[in-house]
Scaffold this motif. Structure first.
Motif, mmCIF file in Angstrom:
data_model
loop_
_atom_site.group_PDB
_atom_site.id
_atom_site.type_symbol
_atom_site.label_atom_id
_atom_site.label_comp_id
_atom_site.label_asym_id
_atom_site.label_seq_id
_atom_site.Cartn_x
_atom_site.Cartn_y
_atom_site.Cartn_z
ATOM 1 N N VAL A 222 10.936 -14.682 75.993
ATOM 2 C CA VAL A 222 10.918 -14.937 77.435
ATOM 3 C C VAL A 222 10.024 -13.892 78.086
ATOM 4 O O VAL A 222 10.171 -12.697 77.836
ATOM 5 C CB VAL A 222 12.335 -14.871 78.044
ATOM 6 C CG1 VAL A 222 12.273 -15.140 79.552
ATOM 7 C CG2 VAL A 222 13.268 -15.851 77.363
ATOM 8 N N ASP A 223 9.109 -14.367 78.941
ATOM 9 C CA ASP A 223 8.224 -13.471 79.679
ATOM 10 C C ASP A 223 8.814 -13.259 81.071
ATOM 11 O O ASP A 223 8.884 -14.189 81.881
ATOM 12 C CB ASP A 223 6.820 -14.065 79.782
ATOM 13 C CG ASP A 223 5.810 -13.089 80.369
ATOM 14 O OD1 ASP A 223 6.230 -11.973 80.765
ATOM 15 O OD2 ASP A 223 4.622 -13.435 80.438
ATOM 16 N N LEU A 224 9.252 -12.028 81.352
ATOM 17 C CA LEU A 224 9.862 -11.749 82.649
ATOM 18 C C LEU A 224 8.882 -11.951 83.794
ATOM 19 O O LEU A 224 9.285 -12.316 84.909
ATOM 20 C CB LEU A 224 10.396 -10.302 82.673
ATOM 21 C CG LEU A 224 11.489 -9.948 81.662
ATOM 22 C CD1 LEU A 224 11.929 -8.503 81.854
ATOM 23 C CD2 LEU A 224 12.684 -10.883 81.799
ATOM 24 N N ALA A 225 7.586 -11.748 83.537
ATOM 25 C CA ALA A 225 6.587 -11.908 84.604
ATOM 26 C C ALA A 225 6.548 -13.339 85.118
ATOM 27 O O ALA A 225 6.300 -13.586 86.302
ATOM 28 C CB ALA A 225 5.216 -11.482 84.092
ATOM 29 N N VAL A 254 7.240 -9.582 77.562
ATOM 30 C CA VAL A 254 7.902 -10.573 76.712
ATOM 31 C C VAL A 254 9.036 -9.903 75.939
ATOM 32 O O VAL A 254 8.820 -8.961 75.180
ATOM 33 C CB VAL A 254 6.903 -11.224 75.732
ATOM 34 C CG1 VAL A 254 7.620 -12.283 74.880
ATOM 35 C CG2 VAL A 254 5.751 -11.847 76.491
ATOM 36 N N THR A 255 10.232 -10.413 76.161
ATOM 37 C CA THR A 255 11.406 -9.954 75.423
ATOM 38 C C THR A 255 12.033 -11.160 74.725
ATOM 39 O O THR A 255 11.497 -12.270 74.800
ATOM 40 C CB THR A 255 12.433 -9.292 76.374
ATOM 41 O OG1 THR A 255 13.511 -8.767 75.611
ATOM 42 C CG2 THR A 255 12.957 -10.291 77.389
ATOM 43 N N VAL A 256 13.133 -10.956 74.046
ATOM 44 C CA VAL A 256 13.838 -12.037 73.357
ATOM 45 C C VAL A 256 15.246 -12.119 73.919
ATOM 46 O O VAL A 256 15.956 -11.116 73.963
ATOM 47 C CB VAL A 256 13.882 -11.800 71.836
ATOM 48 C CG1 VAL A 256 14.742 -12.854 71.157
ATOM 49 C CG2 VAL A 256 12.482 -11.810 71.255
ATOM 50 N N GLY A 257 15.646 -13.304 74.368
ATOM 51 C CA GLY A 257 16.978 -13.458 74.923
ATOM 52 C C GLY A 257 17.221 -14.863 75.413
ATOM 53 O O GLY A 257 16.491 -15.811 75.076
ATOM 54 N N ASP A 258 18.243 -15.009 76.244
ATOM 55 C CA ASP A 258 18.624 -16.300 76.815
ATOM 56 C C ASP A 258 17.795 -16.533 78.080
ATOM 57 O O ASP A 258 17.928 -15.780 79.055
ATOM 58 C CB ASP A 258 20.113 -16.284 77.148
ATOM 59 C CG ASP A 258 20.638 -17.660 77.527
ATOM 60 O OD1 ASP A 258 19.897 -18.423 78.173
ATOM 61 O OD2 ASP A 258 21.793 -17.976 77.191
ATOM 62 N N PRO A 259 16.957 -17.562 78.108
ATOM 63 C CA PRO A 259 16.093 -17.773 79.290
ATOM 64 C C PRO A 259 16.893 -17.966 80.574
ATOM 65 O O PRO A 259 16.496 -17.462 81.629
ATOM 66 C CB PRO A 259 15.306 -19.037 78.921
ATOM 67 C CG PRO A 259 15.381 -19.127 77.437
ATOM 68 C CD PRO A 259 16.694 -18.540 77.052
ATOM 69 N N ARG A 260 18.013 -18.683 80.507
ATOM 70 C CA ARG A 260 18.799 -18.923 81.723
ATOM 71 C C ARG A 260 19.402 -17.625 82.257
ATOM 72 O O ARG A 260 19.403 -17.386 83.475
ATOM 73 C CB ARG A 260 19.900 -19.939 81.427
ATOM 74 C CG ARG A 260 19.398 -21.341 81.141
ATOM 75 C CD ARG A 260 20.538 -22.236 80.733
ATOM 76 N NE ARG A 260 21.209 -21.737 79.532
ATOM 77 C CZ ARG A 260 22.321 -22.249 79.023
ATOM 78 N NH1 ARG A 260 22.906 -23.272 79.627
ATOM 79 N NH2 ARG A 260 22.855 -21.760 77.928
ATOM 80 N N LEU A 261 19.900 -16.790 81.351
ATOM 81 C CA LEU A 261 20.482 -15.529 81.799
ATOM 82 C C LEU A 261 19.416 -14.582 82.350
ATOM 83 O O LEU A 261 19.638 -13.907 83.366
ATOM 84 C CB LEU A 261 21.231 -14.857 80.646
ATOM 85 C CG LEU A 261 22.490 -15.573 80.152
ATOM 86 C CD1 LEU A 261 23.130 -14.800 79.011
ATOM 87 C CD2 LEU A 261 23.490 -15.774 81.283
ATOM 88 N N LEU A 262 18.266 -14.526 81.703
ATOM 89 C CA LEU A 262 17.191 -13.659 82.200
ATOM 90 C C LEU A 262 16.639 -14.165 83.523
ATOM 91 O O LEU A 262 16.269 -13.368 84.401
ATOM 92 C CB LEU A 262 16.088 -13.568 81.150
ATOM 93 C CG LEU A 262 16.482 -12.837 79.855
ATOM 94 C CD1 LEU A 262 15.357 -12.891 78.836
ATOM 95 C CD2 LEU A 262 16.853 -11.381 80.148
ATOM 96 N N GLU A 263 16.593 -15.491 83.700
ATOM 97 C CA GLU A 263 16.191 -16.045 84.995
ATOM 98 C C GLU A 263 17.208 -15.654 86.066
ATOM 99 O O GLU A 263 16.836 -15.327 87.205
ATOM 100 C CB GLU A 263 16.077 -17.561 84.885
ATOM 101 C CG GLU A 263 15.608 -18.235 86.168
ATOM 102 C CD GLU A 263 15.500 -19.735 86.010
ATOM 103 O OE1 GLU A 263 15.120 -20.407 87.000
ATOM 104 O OE2 GLU A 263 15.798 -20.252 84.906
ATOM 105 N N ARG A 367 11.454 -5.109 73.422
ATOM 106 C CA ARG A 367 10.257 -5.957 73.436
ATOM 107 C C ARG A 367 10.249 -6.890 72.233
ATOM 108 O O ARG A 367 10.726 -6.539 71.157
ATOM 109 C CB ARG A 367 9.005 -5.090 73.417
ATOM 110 C CG ARG A 367 7.703 -5.887 73.451
ATOM 111 C CD ARG A 367 6.495 -4.981 73.418
ATOM 112 N NE ARG A 367 5.260 -5.745 73.342
ATOM 113 C CZ ARG A 367 4.037 -5.223 73.274
ATOM 114 N NH1 ARG A 367 3.894 -3.906 73.286
ATOM 115 N NH2 ARG A 367 2.980 -5.989 73.192
ATOM 116 N N GLU A 368 9.701 -8.080 72.439
ATOM 117 C CA GLU A 368 9.541 -9.026 71.325
ATOM 118 C C GLU A 368 8.522 -8.484 70.336
ATOM 119 O O GLU A 368 7.454 -7.989 70.733
ATOM 120 C CB GLU A 368 9.074 -10.384 71.851
ATOM 121 C CG GLU A 368 8.830 -11.392 70.742
ATOM 122 C CD GLU A 368 7.779 -12.437 71.113
ATOM 123 O OE1 GLU A 368 7.741 -13.475 70.437
ATOM 124 O OE2 GLU A 368 7.001 -12.184 72.042
#
Length: 388
Positions: A222-225, A254-263, A367-368
Motif C-alpha cells: 500500500v502506498d500511503l501517498a 510503500v508499506t505492507v498492510g491492510d489497505p482499508r485500515l491504512l486508508e 517499508r515494503e
C-alpha cells in the motif's frame, strides 16, 4: 509436603541403618581372633583358663546393640525430621496460601488487591510478582472496559434521543406540513448517520483490539501517498467552511498492510486535523520513506494542548484538549483507532503539541521490501526473498 519430608527421612534412615549393619559385620570378620583351643594366662602368679571369643556370637551381640540403639535414635530423628519438614513446608507454602486467599477474594470490585510477597528473590517470589502484574493488567482492562461501555452508551443515547424526540414532536402535530416532515427527516437522517458512524468505529476498534499483536487478515503493498488525496477530498467541504489552508508534500511511501485500515488511518488523521482546527487555520500532510521505513506526518493548527494531555488524545472518546465527549462532531474514537492501526501494523506513533497550538502526529511503518533475484536452481526457476 511434611509427609513427603518424613517419608524421605525414613527411607534414608532405614538405608543408613542397614548399611551400618553390613559394614559392622564385615568389620568384625576382619578382626583377629584366637584359635578355639583352650588358652591360659597368668594372673597374680596363677594360671587362669581364657575362653577365646566366638566370631558369630560377637557379630550377633554387636548387631543387636546397633539395632536396639539405632532404632531409638532413629525414632528421634524421624520425629525431628517430620516436624522440621512440616515447618519448612508451611513456610515454603505461605506464599501459595496467600495467593490462594487473594484469588478467592477477587471480584471485579477488588482487583486492586495485591500479594506484595517480598522476601528472597526465589521462584515463589517470582510467581507472586507475576500474579500481581496479572492483577494490575486485569484491573486496568476492567477499568477501560467500564469507561468504554459508559462512554459508548452515552454517545449512542444522544442520537437515539434526538431521533425519538423529533419523531414524537412531529407526529404529535396533526397540522404538520411537508416542510416540517422534511425537516424532521433531515434531522433523523443526520442522527442515524452519526449513530452508524459510531457503531462502525466501535466495530473497527473492537476488531483491532482483537488482532492485538497477531497477523492482519489482509496484507498487501500500500502506498500511503496515494491515500492522501482521497482523505483530503472527504473533508473538503468542512475545510472550506472553516477556511483551513491545506498543504501536501507527498512522496512514495510503500508499506505492507491492510489497505482499508491504512486508508482509515490517513483519513482519521486528516479529519482530526480539520475538525479540531481553528477558523482560518492550516493543515500540512507529508509522506516519505527511508531504507527501512515509511512515514506519514500530519500537522495542523488549533488550540494550545497541554503536553500532559497529548497521550490522552489517543484514548477512546477523547476529543480536543483531552476532554471527554465535548465536541459536537465525531465520537472521539478517531485517534484511538489510529493508535490501534499502527500497533496492528507493527509501526510507531509519535505525537507532539507545539507551543503555538495544534497537534503534530508522525506515523512510521515498516517499508515494503521488493522481491529480488537471489539464486537460480537447475530448473531455471529464480528464488526470491519473501516480502517482509
Amino acid at each position: 509436603m511434611a509427609l513427603l519430608y518424613g517419608g524421605l527421612v525414613l527411607l534414608i534412615g532405614v538405608s543408613l541403618l542397614f548399611t551400618c549393619v553390613i559394614l559392622l559385620q564385615n568389620a568384625i570378620k576382619q578382626m583377629p581372633f584366637y584359635p578355639t583351643d583352650t588358652l591360659y594366662r597368668r594372673v597374680g602368679g596363677k594360671l587362669q583358663v581364657v575362653t577365646p571369643p566366638n566370631v558369630d556370637q560377637t557379630q550377633a551381640d554387636a548387631i543387636r546393640y546397633l539395632l536396639k540403639t539405632g532404632i531409638l535414635y532413629f525414632g528421634i530423628i524421624i520425629v525431628i525430621g517430620t516436624t522440621g519438614g512440616y515447618l519448612l513446608a508451611k513456610q515454603a507454602l505461605r506464599p501459595i496460601a496467600k495467593l490462594t486467599q487473594t484469588a478467592r477474594a477477587l471480584s471485579t470490585d477488588t482487583l486492586d488487591q495485591r500479594i506484595n510477597l517480598g522476601g528472597p528473590d526465589d521462584e515463589l517470589r517470582e510467581l507472586a510478582d507475576t500474579f500481581d502484574e496479572m492483577l494490575a493488567r486485569l484491573d486496568q482492562a476492567f477499568d477501560s472496559q467500564r469507561l468504554f461501555v459508559a462512554n459508548a452508551s452515552h454517545e449512542l443515547r444522544t442520537p437515539l434521543s434526538v431521533i425519538r424526540t423529533e419523531l414524537e414532536v412531529t407526529l404529535s402535530d396533526p397540522d404538520a406540513d411537508p416542510d416540517e416532515l422534511r425537516r424532521m427527516g433531515t434531522v433523523v437522517a443526520s442522527a442515524a448517520e452519526r449513530a452508524q458512524r459510531l457503531v462502525t468505529s466501535l466495530l473497527t476498534l473492537a476488531r483491532l483490539q482483537a488482532v492485538g499483536g497477531g497477523e492482519l487478515e489482509v496484507s498487501e503493498p500500500v502506498d500511503l501517498a496515494r491515500l492522501v488525496p482521497a482523505a483530503i477530498s472527504a473533508v473538503s467541504s468542512e475545510s472550506e467552511e472553516k477556511g483551513v489552508r491545506i498543504e501536501t508534500e507527498v512522496e512514495e511511501a510503500v508499506t505492507v498492510g491492510d489497505p482499508r485500515l491504512l486508508e482509515r488511518l490517513v483519513g482519521n488523521l486528516v479529519e482530526n486535523g480539520i475538525r479540531h482546527n481553528v477558523q482560518g487555520g492550516w493543515l500540512r500532510v507529508t509522506t516519505g520513506q527511508t531504507s527501512d521505513k515509511v512515514w506519514l506526518h500530519v500537522a495542523n493548527g488549533g488550540a494550545v494542548i497541554p503536553n500532559g494531555d497529548v497521550d490522552r488524545l489517543f484514548e477512546p472518546f477523547r476529543r480536543g484538549a483531552g476532554k471527554v465527549r465535548t465536541a459536537t462532531k465525531g465520537a472521539g474514537l478517531g485517534l484511538a483507532i489510529v493508535r490501534l492501526i499502527v500497533e496492528a501494523h507493527h509501526g510507531r506513533l509519535q505525537a507532539a503539541a507545539p507551543p503555538f497550538g495544534g497537534l503534530a502526529v508522525r506515523v512510521e511503518l515498516p517499508r515494503e521490501r521488493r522481491p529480488r533475484a537471489d539464486a537460480s536452481d537447475r530448473s531455471g526457476m529464480t528464488r526470491v526473498d519473501a516480502i517482509a
